[in-house]
Design a protein around this motif. Structure first.
Motif, PDB file in Angstrom:
ATOM      1  N   ASP A 232       0.810  -1.225   0.000  1.00  0.00           N
ATOM      2  CA  ASP A 232       0.000   0.000   0.000  1.00  0.00           C
ATOM      3  C   ASP A 232       0.844   1.277   0.000  1.00  0.00           C
ATOM      4  N   ARG A 233       2.151   1.163   0.198  1.00  0.00           N
ATOM      5  CA  ARG A 233       2.982   2.369   0.271  1.00  0.00           C
ATOM      6  C   ARG A 233       3.967   2.509  -0.889  1.00  0.00           C
ATOM      7  N   ARG A 234       4.050   1.490  -1.725  1.00  0.00           N
ATOM      8  CA  ARG A 234       5.089   1.476  -2.763  1.00  0.00           C
ATOM      9  C   ARG A 234       4.978   2.660  -3.727  1.00  0.00           C
ATOM     10  N   GLN A 235       3.752   2.971  -4.171  1.00  0.00           N
ATOM     11  CA  GLN A 235       3.588   4.065  -5.122  1.00  0.00           C
ATOM     12  C   GLN A 235       3.814   5.423  -4.457  1.00  0.00           C
ATOM     13  N   LYS A 236       3.332   5.540  -3.222  1.00  0.00           N
ATOM     14  CA  LYS A 236       3.463   6.802  -2.482  1.00  0.00           C
ATOM     15  C   LYS A 236       4.922   7.242  -2.383  1.00  0.00           C
ATOM     16  N   TYR A 237       5.792   6.337  -1.962  1.00  0.00           N
ATOM     17  CA  TYR A 237       7.196   6.703  -1.767  1.00  0.00           C
ATOM     18  C   TYR A 237       7.964   6.744  -3.084  1.00  0.00           C
ATOM     19  N   ALA A 238       7.499   5.997  -4.083  1.00  0.00           N
ATOM     20  CA  ALA A 238       8.101   6.112  -5.414  1.00  0.00           C
ATOM     21  C   ALA A 238       7.850   7.511  -5.976  1.00  0.00           C
ATOM     22  N   ASP A 239       6.654   8.032  -5.743  1.00  0.00           N
ATOM     23  CA  ASP A 239       6.327   9.388  -6.212  1.00  0.00           C
ATOM     24  C   ASP A 239       7.196  10.432  -5.520  1.00  0.00           C
ATOM     25  N   VAL A 240       7.485  10.207  -4.233  1.00  0.00           N
ATOM     26  CA  VAL A 240       8.360  11.131  -3.512  1.00  0.00           C
ATOM     27  C   VAL A 240       9.746  11.157  -4.161  1.00  0.00           C
ATOM     28  N   LEU A 241      10.255   9.981  -4.532  1.00  0.00           N
ATOM     29  CA  LEU A 241      11.569   9.907  -5.163  1.00  0.00           C
ATOM     30  C   LEU A 241      11.555  10.572  -6.542  1.00  0.00           C
ATOM     31  N   LYS A 242      10.463  10.389  -7.281  1.00  0.00           N
ATOM     32  CA  LYS A 242      10.358  11.039  -8.592  1.00  0.00           C
ATOM     33  C   LYS A 242      10.446  12.552  -8.448  1.00  0.00           C
ATOM     34  N   GLU A 243       9.794  13.070  -7.417  1.00  0.00           N
ATOM     35  CA  GLU A 243       9.825  14.519  -7.182  1.00  0.00           C
ATOM     36  C   GLU A 243      11.237  15.009  -6.872  1.00  0.00           C
ATOM     37  N   LYS A 244      12.066  14.097  -6.367  1.00  0.00           N
ATOM     38  CA  LYS A 244      13.447  14.458  -6.057  1.00  0.00           C
ATOM     39  C   LYS A 244      14.384  14.205  -7.239  1.00  0.00           C
ATOM     40  N   GLY A 245      13.791  13.849  -8.396  1.00  0.00           N
ATOM     41  CA  GLY A 245      14.584  13.656  -9.599  1.00  0.00           C
ATOM     42  C   GLY A 245      15.101  12.252  -9.820  1.00  0.00           C
ATOM     43  N   CYS A 246      14.647  11.287  -9.016  1.00  0.00           N
ATOM     44  CA  CYS A 246      15.110   9.910  -9.164  1.00  0.00           C
ATOM     45  C   CYS A 246      14.368   9.207 -10.297  1.00  0.00           C
ATOM     46  N   THR A 247      15.038   8.263 -10.939  1.00  0.00           N
ATOM     47  CA  THR A 247      14.447   7.457 -12.002  1.00  0.00           C
ATOM     48  C   THR A 247      13.934   6.150 -11.417  1.00  0.00           C
ATOM     49  N   ILE A 248      12.707   5.765 -11.752  1.00  0.00           N
ATOM     50  CA  ILE A 248      12.129   4.511 -11.290  1.00  0.00           C
ATOM     51  C   ILE A 248      12.263   3.474 -12.404  1.00  0.00           C
ATOM     52  N   TYR A 249      12.937   2.368 -12.108  1.00  0.00           N
ATOM     53  CA  TYR A 249      13.172   1.322 -13.111  1.00  0.00           C
ATOM     54  C   TYR A 249      12.237   0.132 -12.881  1.00  0.00           C
ATOM     55  N   ASP A 250      11.978  -0.603 -13.955  1.00  0.00           N
ATOM     56  CA  ASP A 250      11.055  -1.740 -13.890  1.00  0.00           C
ATOM     57  C   ASP A 250      11.699  -2.987 -13.314  1.00  0.00           C
ATOM     58  N   THR A 251      13.022  -3.082 -13.387  1.00  0.00           N
ATOM     59  CA  THR A 251      13.720  -4.252 -12.852  1.00  0.00           C
ATOM     60  C   THR A 251      14.959  -3.814 -12.077  1.00  0.00           C
ATOM     61  N   ILE A 252      15.392  -4.683 -11.175  1.00  0.00           N
ATOM     62  CA  ILE A 252      16.614  -4.423 -10.415  1.00  0.00           C
ATOM     63  C   ILE A 252      17.813  -4.423 -11.350  1.00  0.00           C
ATOM     64  N   GLU A 253      17.825  -5.373 -12.287  1.00  0.00           N
ATOM     65  CA  GLU A 253      18.951  -5.494 -13.205  1.00  0.00           C
ATOM     66  C   GLU A 253      19.146  -4.224 -14.018  1.00  0.00           C
ATOM     67  N   GLU A 254      18.056  -3.627 -14.460  1.00  0.00           N
ATOM     68  CA  GLU A 254      18.159  -2.389 -15.225  1.00  0.00           C
ATOM     69  C   GLU A 254      18.689  -1.257 -14.350  1.00  0.00           C
ATOM     70  N   MET A 255      18.187  -1.173 -13.128  1.00  0.00           N
ATOM     71  CA  MET A 255      18.636  -0.124 -12.218  1.00  0.00           C
ATOM     72  C   MET A 255      20.129  -0.239 -11.922  1.00  0.00           C
ATOM     73  N   LEU A 256      20.630  -1.468 -11.790  1.00  0.00           N
ATOM     74  CA  LEU A 256      22.027  -1.680 -11.427  1.00  0.00           C
ATOM     75  C   LEU A 256      23.001  -1.106 -12.454  1.00  0.00           C
ATOM     76  N   GLN A 257      22.549  -0.938 -13.658  1.00  0.00           N
ATOM     77  CA  GLN A 257      23.410  -0.369 -14.701  1.00  0.00           C
ATOM     78  C   GLN A 257      23.674   1.123 -14.481  1.00  0.00           C
ATOM     79  N   HIS A 258      22.905   1.745 -13.583  1.00  0.00           N
ATOM     80  CA  HIS A 258      22.982   3.199 -13.407  1.00  0.00           C
ATOM     81  C   HIS A 258      23.360   3.625 -11.991  1.00  0.00           C
TER      82      HIS A 258
END
Length: 340
Positions: free
Chosen positions: A81-107
């Motif tokens: 119930d909190r995953r989207q809420k805190y993801a939106d907070v990170l987006k507001e701080k300029g963070c990129t949300i990735y669909d997989t861990i493997e993709e995120m690890l490249q950055h």
């Protein structure tokens, strides 16, 4: 003519040296890019706020949260119930949300595994460990003692820096008690306490009691051999006997009961050791760890801490008899070996 040639050579050498120094300085000042796995806890905005603070200094400087993988566990409302809420907070701080861990690890250069549910931690830690990136795993480190043992085994196998800790460990009063620098002198025993709400998918103490158990081990250090658990009105009490004969206990307070702390029995006196001091002391240690690759808490101590909590559950199942830490660790390792 020869003098001019020598002067030119010296000038060229000076330029090269300056470039090398500049390059080393730039390398030293390189920002460590941090990715988050699991936007499912209030620790996500709290840790990010401290790390990404434009005024951050010292160990918090040159570290930045830049990316995340949302995670979430559907059968746990505290997670899903909190995953989207805190993801939106990170987006507001300029963070990129990735669909997989493997993709995120490249950055990213380092990872905070923040998923509030410990059950997927082993699975989600694997690609990070295999990539050799420094990994901090928030509480609870795993959904079982077997998972904790396996995560540390994999980290050792891949020579990947990894640690886990509650923020309570780094409160100044608890650290002073451990080192013997408090007014109580050397620790002879300790009674620690914290809230201990339960979550049906985790061993009883893993979900929230881990904070108080972390206080206990911070003050007492490792070396617990046997654990006994009893239930009293509004609390669970777990008593451990250390190899040197010292006794340490944890009192897990149920819903409505608040507070974190410990009473220390020392060679020079008895009294309260300290209090909760927020997230920043832990976040500073994490930032330092990301820069050095040196965990501030050993794998052995954290493993024993979780074995203490697993032994508490086993004592409960057996009606309150003493349970050996070595026995529950052996059982966890056997379970891992059988699953391969």
């Amino acid at each position: 003519m020869q003098l001019r040639w020598i002067q030119k050579v010296l000038a060229a050498v000076a330029i090269l040296l300056a470039l090398c120094v500049t390059g080393r300085a730039a390398e030293t000042a390189k920002v460590i890019r941090v990715g988050i796995i699991g936007t499912t806890t209030s620790h996500v905005p709290a840790f990010t706020g401290a790390i990404n603070d434009p005024k951050a200094e010292g160990d918090l400087a040159d570290v930045e949260v830049v990316a995340a993988f949302m995670g979430g566990v559907e059968d746990n409302p505290s997670s899903w119930d909190r995953r989207q809420k805190y993801a939106d907070v990170l987006k507001e701080k300029g963070c990129t949300i990735y669909d997989t861990i493997e993709e995120m690890l490249q950055h990213v250069d380092a990872v905070l595994l923040e998923e509030v549910d410990g059950r997927p931690h082993l699975q989600w830690a694997k690609p990070v460990i295999e990539a050799g990136k420094p990994l901090f795993i928030d509480k609870p480190m795993g959904g079982s003692l077997a998972d904790v043992v396996e995560i540390f085994r994999l980290a050792k196998e891949h020579d990947a820096p990894c640690f886990s800790s509650s923020s309570l460990r780094f409160a100044s009063g608890f650290q002073a008690a451990r080192s013997g620098e408090s007014s109580f002198g050397q620790v002879m025993g300790c009674d620690a306490y914290s809230p201990c709400s339960l979550e049906e998918h985790h061993p009883d103490l893993f979900w929230y009691g881990v904070h108080g158990v972390e206080i206990l081990f911070t003050i007492m250090g490792p070396g617990c051999k046997k654990v006994t658990r009893v239930h009293t009105e509004g609390a669970d009490v777990v008593v451990g006997v250390w190899e040197d004969g010292r006794i340490g206990s944890f009192r897990g307070l149920r819903e409505g009961k608040r507070g974190y702390g410990a009473t220390v029995f020392g060679s020079k006196g008895v009294g309260p050791a300290g209090d909760y001091e927020g997230y920043v002391p832990l976040v500073v240690e994490i930032a330092k760890f990301f820069k050095t690759g040196k965990p501030p808490v050993s794998a052995e101590e954290t493993t024993e801490l979780f074995a203490f909590m697993e032994a508490a559950d086993e004592s409960k199942r057996q009606g309150g008899v003493p349970v050996s830490i070595a026995d529950v660790l052996a059982k966890a390792r056997q379970a891992n070996a059988a699953g391969k």
